[in-house]
Scaffold this active site. Structure first.
Site, PDB file in Angstrom:
ATOM      1  N   TYR A 178       0.861  -1.186   0.000  1.00  0.00           N
ATOM      2  CA  TYR A 178       0.000   0.000   0.000  1.00  0.00           C
ATOM      3  C   TYR A 178       0.892   1.230   0.000  1.00  0.00           C
ATOM      4  O   TYR A 178       1.864   1.304   0.761  1.00  0.00           O
ATOM      5  CB  TYR A 178      -0.895  -0.007   1.239  1.00  0.00           C
ATOM      6  CG  TYR A 178      -1.749   1.232   1.410  1.00  0.00           C
ATOM      7  CD1 TYR A 178      -2.810   1.478   0.538  1.00  0.00           C
ATOM      8  CD2 TYR A 178      -1.504   2.147   2.432  1.00  0.00           C
ATOM      9  CE1 TYR A 178      -3.610   2.607   0.691  1.00  0.00           C
ATOM     10  CE2 TYR A 178      -2.297   3.270   2.592  1.00  0.00           C
ATOM     11  CZ  TYR A 178      -3.346   3.499   1.732  1.00  0.00           C
ATOM     12  OH  TYR A 178      -4.132   4.607   1.890  1.00  0.00           O
TER      13      TYR A 178
ATOM     14  N   ASP B 256       9.225   2.880  -0.130  1.00  0.00           N
ATOM     15  CA  ASP B 256       8.168   3.528   0.645  1.00  0.00           C
ATOM     16  C   ASP B 256       8.365   3.117   2.099  1.00  0.00           C
ATOM     17  O   ASP B 256       7.939   2.047   2.527  1.00  0.00           O
ATOM     18  CB  ASP B 256       6.792   3.096   0.129  1.00  0.00           C
ATOM     19  CG  ASP B 256       5.668   3.751   0.923  1.00  0.00           C
ATOM     20  OD1 ASP B 256       5.956   4.391   1.956  1.00  0.00           O
ATOM     21  OD2 ASP B 256       4.509   3.614   0.507  1.00  0.00           O
TER      22      ASP B 256
ATOM     23  N   LYS C 257       4.186   9.123   9.016  1.00  0.00           N
ATOM     24  CA  LYS C 257       3.965   8.487  10.318  1.00  0.00           C
ATOM     25  C   LYS C 257       4.977   8.981  11.370  1.00  0.00           C
ATOM     26  O   LYS C 257       4.869  10.097  11.827  1.00  0.00           O
ATOM     27  CB  LYS C 257       3.909   6.966  10.157  1.00  0.00           C
ATOM     28  CG  LYS C 257       2.715   6.617   9.233  1.00  0.00           C
ATOM     29  CD  LYS C 257       2.366   5.177   9.068  1.00  0.00           C
ATOM     30  CE  LYS C 257       1.041   5.088   8.305  1.00  0.00           C
ATOM     31  NZ  LYS C 257       1.023   4.185   7.198  1.00  0.00           N
TER      32      LYS C 257
END
Ligand SMILES: *Cc1c(COP(=O)(O)O)cnc(C)c1O
Length: 428
Positions: A145, A240, A268
């Site tokens: 994702y 990522d 994050k």
């Protein structure tokens, strides 16, 4: 103020004004059933619900809260920043200091741009990859994702996989067609694709440790093989690390596995629980970004003073000695305890962990690809999840997610979690 005291009552109100009652789909508990906890406050390893209950939390805001909730250093940094104004739309010293800190901790990142989310960071990275190479195609892996951009909502794991939506409605086929999808951990498939279409490929992007189909580590040689393959074909390797950055090691997965990507994305943890994303990499590539170069990308709140203050305080705390050893010890304790508890209950569970990211897959392992992950028993996971919640443990409400251990999860809290899990496995 409202008198509503139950999660059910809040969910009913929420569903009238928010699709599914939430602002991000997985929070709605659709993958496990039941009603989400509406959070009143959080501190350390605990969430406090509007229901008056306290829960040990392994969601950790889906990754950012590596220091635990409301870590005093972060709270102080944000309070202090707030008194000086919350946004200027002009450069600040703190964003420079955070950028310097990131380049120091992640040497492959020589230059970077900040955004307000991980999604935007990935979009920026892939735009600059396309601008730099002059090519259009992006390769991703099934089950990885990379945020909500149109062209990346193709076989994207976790929330999407759980809902059985292979690709989102509202994404034009032509845009989906700029993304090619490969099975994770399958270097041969990648070699074949590059042999056929290597000249058209701008970038290959992946989660170097997958968190978004549950925790799936790269097999030995996989990352090395992708590094060599992309270099050979003049495509950029994009890590990522929105989830793994500052999580699986201070320098992220690239430090843990010793691989140097061309571009990296963060989010994050780098925002310490406030909205931040970062993309960066080799100087010659990042020099293509406006205003230095022709690749446009901008954001009103990018490098927001509160967010960069929270990010800087978080990264500084993570540079203290022993942090990652502590996280490893607590996470290993949890892993061993969960494995033993599932064995005692005779529930076939495969526990996969990298550092402080952990997933109990309800089925036989190892889980190496999305095809493997897709075979597990989601219903058994749902029963276990509901039982954990009753026992006071707030585990991520979907099978294909990572649980996150923070520095606030003490040995005792992990032991309490294991005891709860033992009861929960009996009900799974
Ligand atoms: C969370 C996540 C994103 C998206 O970040 P947002 O801040 O939610 O936009 C992208 N990539 C990975 C690997 C993630 O875990």
């Amino acid at each position: 103020m409202s008198e509503t005291k139950t999660n059910e009552a809040w969910m009913e109100r929420a569903q009238r004004v928010l699709p599914g009652g939430v602002n991000s789909p997985v929070r709605a508990f659709r993958a496990v059933g039941g009603v989400p906890v509406f959070v009143e406050r959080a501190e350390g390893a605990y969430l406090h619900g509007v229901d008056g209950r306290r829960y040990i939390d392994y969601v950790g805001s889906w990754g950012p809260m590596i220091l635990g909730h409301a870590a005093p250093a972060v709270v102080r940094a944000v309070q202090d920043a707030m008194t000086r104004g919350s946004s200027y739309g002009a450069p600040t010293a703190v964003e420079v200091e955070l950028a310097e800190l990131v380049t120091k901790l992640v040497p492959s990142v020589e230059m970077l741009r900040m955004t307000s989310s991980g999604t935007e960071a990935v979009m920026g990275a892939l735009r600059v990859a396309r601008g730099f190479t002059g090519r259009d195609l992006v390769v991703k892996f099934e089950g990885c994702y990379h945020g909500g951009a149109d062209y990346l909502l193709v076989q994207a794991g976790s929330g999407l996989a759980t809902f059985g939506v292979p690709t989102s409605a509202g994404v034009p086929a032509a845009i989906g067609g700029t993304t090619l999808v490969l099975p994770f951990n399958d270097l041969e498939a990648a070699k074949q694709l590059f042999a056929a279409r290597g000249k058209e490929i701008a970038a290959l992007i992946l989660e170097p440790v997958v968190g978004n189909m549950g925790v799936v580590p790269p097999e030995p040689g996989f990352l090395e093989g992708l590094r060599a393959l992309t270099a050979e074909h003049g495509a950029l390797l994009v890590f990522d690390e929105v989830m793994t950055g500052f999580r699986v090691a201070l320098g992220g997965a690239q430090a843990r596995f010793g691989i140097t990507p061309d571009l990296s994305c963060f989010g994050k943890i780098v925002g310490g629980g406030l909205p931040v994303g970062v993309y960066g990499g080799r100087r010659e590539i990042m020099q293509k970004v406006a205003p230095l170069g022709p690749v446009y990308q901008a954001g009103t709140l990018s490098g927001n003073p509160l967010a960069v203050a929270a990010g800087r305080a978080t990264l500084e705390a993570l540079t203290a000695p022993g942090v990652y050893e502590t996280l490893e010890a607590r996470s290993a304790q949890l892993e061993a305890g969960l494995r033993e508890a599932s064995r005692k209950a005779s529930v076939p569970v495969t526990i996969q962990r990298v550092g402080s990211m952990i997933t109990p897959f309800f089925g036989p392992g190892p889980i190496r690809t999305w095809t493997d992950a897709d075979r597990v028993d989601r219903k058994a996971f749902g029963r276990w999840h509901a039982a954990m919640l009753r026992e006071g443990v707030h585990w991520p409400p979907a099978q294909f997610e990572a649980g996150f251990v923070s520095l606030a999860h003490t040995e005792e809290i992990c032991a309490t979690t294991i005891a709860a899990a033992q009861k929960a496995f009996a009900e799974a």
